[in-house]
Design a protein around this motif. Structure first.
Motif, PDB file in Angstrom:
ATOM      1  N   ALA A  84       0.855  -1.191   0.000  1.00 24.57           N
ATOM      2  CA  ALA A  84       0.000   0.000   0.000  1.00 24.57           C
ATOM      3  C   ALA A  84       0.890   1.240   0.000  1.00 24.57           C
ATOM      4  CB  ALA A  84      -0.909  -0.001   1.224  1.00 24.57           C
ATOM      5  N   PRO A  85       0.624   2.221  -0.877  1.00 23.89           N
ATOM      6  CA  PRO A  85       1.459   3.429  -0.932  1.00 23.89           C
ATOM      7  C   PRO A  85       1.479   4.161   0.408  1.00 23.89           C
ATOM      8  CG  PRO A  85      -0.008   3.317  -2.828  1.00 23.89           C
ATOM      9  CD  PRO A  85      -0.455   2.246  -1.884  1.00 23.89           C
ATOM     10  N   ALA A  86       2.579   4.827   0.676  1.00 24.45           N
ATOM     11  CA  ALA A  86       2.732   5.575   1.922  1.00 24.45           C
ATOM     12  C   ALA A  86       1.738   6.729   1.999  1.00 24.45           C
ATOM     13  CB  ALA A  86       4.157   6.107   2.039  1.00 24.45           C
ATOM     14  N   VAL A  87       1.308   7.032   3.214  1.00 21.49           N
ATOM     15  CA  VAL A  87       0.439   8.181   3.486  1.00 21.49           C
ATOM     16  C   VAL A  87       1.155   9.056   4.507  1.00 21.49           C
ATOM     17  CG1 VAL A  87      -1.784   8.953   4.398  1.00 21.49           C
ATOM     18  CG2 VAL A  87      -1.656   6.852   3.036  1.00 21.49           C
ATOM     19  N   THR A  88       1.401  10.310   4.143  1.00 19.74           N
ATOM     20  CA  THR A  88       2.134  11.217   5.024  1.00 19.74           C
ATOM     21  C   THR A  88       1.416  12.561   5.124  1.00 19.74           C
ATOM     22  OG1 THR A  88       3.486  11.940   3.142  1.00 19.74           O
ATOM     23  CG2 THR A  88       4.387  10.187   4.533  1.00 19.74           C
ATOM     24  N   PRO A  89       1.638  13.312   6.208  1.00 16.17           N
ATOM     25  CA  PRO A  89       1.058  14.655   6.308  1.00 16.17           C
ATOM     26  C   PRO A  89       1.575  15.545   5.182  1.00 16.17           C
ATOM     27  CG  PRO A  89       1.854  13.916   8.445  1.00 16.17           C
ATOM     28  CD  PRO A  89       2.372  12.941   7.437  1.00 16.17           C
ATOM     29  N   GLY A  90       0.703  16.378   4.639  1.00 15.45           N
ATOM     30  CA  GLY A  90       1.104  17.287   3.575  1.00 15.45           C
ATOM     31  C   GLY A  90      -0.073  17.655   2.701  1.00 15.45           C
ATOM     32  N   GLY A  91       0.174  18.474   1.687  1.00 13.72           N
ATOM     33  CA  GLY A  91      -0.880  18.872   0.761  1.00 13.72           C
ATOM     34  C   GLY A  91      -2.058  19.495   1.475  1.00 13.72           C
ATOM     35  N   ARG A  92      -3.259  18.999   1.187  1.00 14.82           N
ATOM     36  CA  ARG A  92      -4.463  19.508   1.848  1.00 14.82           C
ATOM     37  C   ARG A  92      -4.611  18.979   3.266  1.00 14.82           C
ATOM     38  NH1 ARG A  92      -9.286  17.932  -1.874  1.00 14.82           N
ATOM     39  NH2 ARG A  92      -7.999  16.082  -2.223  1.00 14.82           N
ATOM     40  N   GLY A  93      -3.792  18.019   3.620  1.00 17.06           N
ATOM     41  CA  GLY A  93      -3.853  17.398   4.942  1.00 17.06           C
ATOM     42  C   GLY A  93      -3.006  16.144   4.983  1.00 17.06           C
ATOM     43  N   PHE A  94      -3.275  15.225   4.018  1.00 15.72           N
ATOM     44  CA  PHE A  94      -2.540  13.972   3.949  1.00 15.72           C
ATOM     45  C   PHE A  94      -2.314  13.603   2.485  1.00 15.72           C
ATOM     46  CE2 PHE A  94      -4.943  14.112   7.849  1.00 15.72           C
ATOM     47  CZ  PHE A  94      -3.975  13.806   8.798  1.00 15.72           C
ATOM     48  N   VAL A  95      -1.105  13.158   2.183  1.00 16.11           N
ATOM     49  CA  VAL A  95      -0.718  12.862   0.806  1.00 16.11           C
ATOM     50  C   VAL A  95      -0.504  11.365   0.633  1.00 16.11           C
ATOM     51  CG1 VAL A  95       1.034  13.209  -0.974  1.00 16.11           C
ATOM     52  CG2 VAL A  95       0.360  15.113   0.497  1.00 16.11           C
ATOM     53  N   VAL A  96      -1.097  10.809  -0.419  1.00 13.34           N
ATOM     54  CA  VAL A  96      -0.857   9.421  -0.797  1.00 13.34           C
ATOM     55  C   VAL A  96       0.243   9.426  -1.853  1.00 13.34           C
ATOM     56  CG1 VAL A  96      -1.851   7.318  -1.767  1.00 13.34           C
ATOM     57  CG2 VAL A  96      -3.257   8.825  -0.346  1.00 13.34           C
ATOM     58  N   ALA A  97       1.299   8.679  -1.619  1.00 12.98           N
ATOM     59  CA  ALA A  97       2.450   8.676  -2.521  1.00 12.98           C
ATOM     60  C   ALA A  97       2.030   8.402  -3.960  1.00 12.98           C
ATOM     61  CB  ALA A  97       3.467   7.636  -2.063  1.00 12.98           C
ATOM     62  N   SER A  98       2.524   9.245  -4.870  1.00 15.42           N
ATOM     63  CA  SER A  98       2.264   9.120  -6.309  1.00 15.42           C
ATOM     64  C   SER A  98       0.780   9.203  -6.644  1.00 15.42           C
ATOM     65  CB  SER A  98       2.844   7.803  -6.857  1.00 15.42           C
ATOM     66  OG  SER A  98       4.232   7.738  -6.630  1.00 15.42           O
ATOM     67  N   SER A  99       0.004   9.864  -5.760  1.00 18.69           N
ATOM     68  CA  SER A  99      -1.426  10.008  -6.022  1.00 18.69           C
ATOM     69  C   SER A  99      -1.870  11.416  -5.669  1.00 18.69           C
ATOM     70  CB  SER A  99      -2.221   8.961  -5.229  1.00 18.69           C
ATOM     71  OG  SER A  99      -3.613   9.059  -5.518  1.00 18.69           O
ATOM     72  N   ASP A 100      -2.872  11.548  -4.810  1.00 21.12           N
ATOM     73  CA  ASP A 100      -3.491  12.834  -4.505  1.00 21.12           C
ATOM     74  C   ASP A 100      -3.346  13.138  -3.022  1.00 21.12           C
ATOM     75  OD1 ASP A 100      -4.880  15.158  -4.870  1.00 21.12           O
ATOM     76  OD2 ASP A 100      -6.762  14.223  -5.496  1.00 21.12           O
ATOM     77  N   SER A 101      -3.798  14.337  -2.614  1.00 20.42           N
ATOM     78  CA  SER A 101      -3.831  14.690  -1.195  1.00 20.42           C
ATOM     79  C   SER A 101      -5.279  14.804  -0.740  1.00 20.42           C
ATOM     80  CB  SER A 101      -3.083  16.005  -0.937  1.00 20.42           C
ATOM     81  OG  SER A 101      -3.733  17.098  -1.555  1.00 20.42           O
ATOM     82  N   LEU A 106      -8.093  15.861   2.700  1.00 21.22           N
ATOM     83  CA  LEU A 106      -8.273  16.657   3.910  1.00 21.22           C
ATOM     84  C   LEU A 106      -8.266  15.787   5.156  1.00 21.22           C
ATOM     85  CD1 LEU A 106      -8.815  19.410   5.192  1.00 21.22           C
ATOM     86  CD2 LEU A 106     -11.265  19.014   4.840  1.00 21.22           C
ATOM     87  N   ASN A 107      -8.830  14.575   5.075  1.00 19.74           N
ATOM     88  CA  ASN A 107      -8.881  13.725   6.264  1.00 19.74           C
ATOM     89  C   ASN A 107      -8.116  12.428   6.046  1.00 19.74           C
ATOM     90  OD1 ASN A 107     -10.948  11.501   5.451  1.00 19.74           O
ATOM     91  ND2 ASN A 107     -11.990  13.409   4.917  1.00 19.74           N
ATOM     92  N   LEU A 108      -7.632  11.871   7.144  1.00 17.93           N
ATOM     93  CA  LEU A 108      -6.770  10.696   7.094  1.00 17.93           C
ATOM     94  C   LEU A 108      -7.476   9.442   6.580  1.00 17.93           C
ATOM     95  CD1 LEU A 108      -4.034   9.409   7.650  1.00 17.93           C
ATOM     96  CD2 LEU A 108      -4.695   9.162  10.050  1.00 17.93           C
ATOM     97  N   PRO A 109      -8.711   9.129   7.022  1.00 15.30           N
ATOM     98  CA  PRO A 109      -9.366   7.916   6.513  1.00 15.30           C
ATOM     99  C   PRO A 109      -9.489   7.893   4.991  1.00 15.30           C
ATOM    100  CG  PRO A 109     -10.507   8.696   8.465  1.00 15.30           C
ATOM    101  CD  PRO A 109      -9.515   9.760   8.102  1.00 15.30           C
ATOM    102  N   ALA A 110      -9.779   9.046   4.387  1.00 18.01           N
ATOM    103  CA  ALA A 110      -9.900   9.095   2.927  1.00 18.01           C
ATOM    104  C   ALA A 110      -8.560   8.791   2.262  1.00 18.01           C
ATOM    105  CB  ALA A 110     -10.409  10.465   2.489  1.00 18.01           C
ATOM    106  N   ALA A 111      -7.489   9.321   2.836  1.00 19.47           N
ATOM    107  CA  ALA A 111      -6.156   9.066   2.276  1.00 19.47           C
ATOM    108  C   ALA A 111      -5.773   7.598   2.428  1.00 19.47           C
ATOM    109  CB  ALA A 111      -5.127   9.959   2.966  1.00 19.47           C
ATOM    110  N   LEU A 112      -6.047   7.022   3.590  1.00 20.30           N
ATOM    111  CA  LEU A 112      -5.734   5.609   3.807  1.00 20.30           C
ATOM    112  C   LEU A 112      -6.558   4.720   2.883  1.00 20.30           C
ATOM    113  CD1 LEU A 112      -5.551   5.578   7.718  1.00 20.30           C
ATOM    114  CD2 LEU A 112      -3.634   5.401   6.119  1.00 20.30           C
TER     115      LEU A 112
END
Length: 296
Positions: free
Chosen positions: A229-246, A248-254
């Motif tokens: 699973a791609p990494a999820v880190t703080p950044g962008g609008r709130g949380f960034v998915v590696a090589s994807s989008d950012s 606002l909330n963590l569950p959506a990014a995960l």
């Protein structure tokens, strides 16, 4: 703080969620034309300030109906209520991005700490006030004069966050930790962001530059077919998915991270090597359910 605010905004009907961005964008444009770097910095800080949501713990909507003219303004979002979901990580990410944008215009990145907000209020507070203050006669701003501002990071973390960011004109901005005097009430709460700084012996140059390491918030470790699973880190609008989008909330990014893994796993399962290894799309489906279950 001195911002060159526009005398009026365009008369076209404006989405109120975008008023803060539009004001900051025009102020930044005015300051840029005037060659006033500090006013540009102030406009960026204004863009990053928390906007009143009217309720403790309620986050404010992002501006999505218009785009900022200036990329520096477009890169920044407003702080969120400190009692709202994931506010600590979101606000830290905003402050780090603000610092990077300030460096890019040859400003002092420590000024990014001025965009911080108050201590988290109680979710049972129906007044909507929380731990805020309101004093129209306080020229400095009561959040500063009363020591109510809780910084999102330390001076060292700000310097680490901007390491390697080159100012647009090649000049070297100030990163002195004491150059931005901000009265504060307490240290910020612990967060998932870790910072590693190389410190050299006295009198010698550091062998490596300070680096900022963002912890991967995606804790699912399954990797059928070698697809993690791609990494999820703080950044962008709130949380960034590696090589994807950012997001606002963590569950959506995960969730996006899990779904990207599922697609990659299915691609492997449908390949000759995957079929040879006995991997099936059904197994990928089961893994995806397990990935989603750890944060549901």
């Amino acid at each position: 703080m001195s911002i060159l605010f526009p005398s009026r905004l365009h008369s076209t009907k404006l989405d109120v969620t975008c008023l803060q961005q539009a004001t900051a964008d025009q102020a930044f444009t005015n300051a840029k034309k005037a060659g006033n770097i500090q006013a540009q910095v102030d406009a960026l800080i204004y863009r990053a300030l928390e906007r009143n949501s009217g309720k403790v713990g309620l986050a404010t909507d992002l501006c999505t109906s218009i785009e900022a003219v200036n990329s520096e303004v477009a890169a920044i979002h407003q702080h969120q209520d400190p009692a709202s979901q994931n506010a600590t990580a979101i606000n830290r990410a905003i402050t780090f991005e603000l610092a990077r944008q300030i460096v890019a215009i040859v400003g002092n990145p420590q000024d990014a700490l001025k965009a911080g907000t108050f201590q988290p209020g109680s979710l049972d507070d129906n007044t909507g006030k929380g731990h805020t203050c309101d004093d129209a006669n306080d020229a400095a701003g009561c959040i500063f004069s009363q020591g109510l501002l809780v910084p999102d990071a330390t001076a060292a973390e700000i310097n680490a966050a901007v390491a390697g960011v080159a100012p647009a004109d090649g000049a070297t901005p100030s990163t002195a930790s004491g150059s931005s005097s901000i009265p504060v009430a307490t240290c910020p709460p612990a967060s998932t962001v870790t910072v590693t700084i190389s410190i050299s012996p006295t009198g010698t140059a550091p062998s490596t530059a300070a680096t900022l390491t963002l912890e991967n918030l995606q804790k699912f470790s399954g990797s059928l077919g070698g697809a993690a699973a791609p990494a999820v880190t703080p950044g962008g609008r709130g949380f960034v998915v590696a090589s994807s989008d950012s997001f606002l909330n963590l569950p959506a990014a995960l969730g996006r991270s899990c779904d990207i893994q599922h697609n990659n796993c299915a691609n492997v399962a449908n390949s000759a090597s995957g079929r040879g290894a006995g991997l099936t799309v059904g197994q990928c489906d089961q893994q995806n359910d397990a990935c989603h279950s750890i944060f549901a």
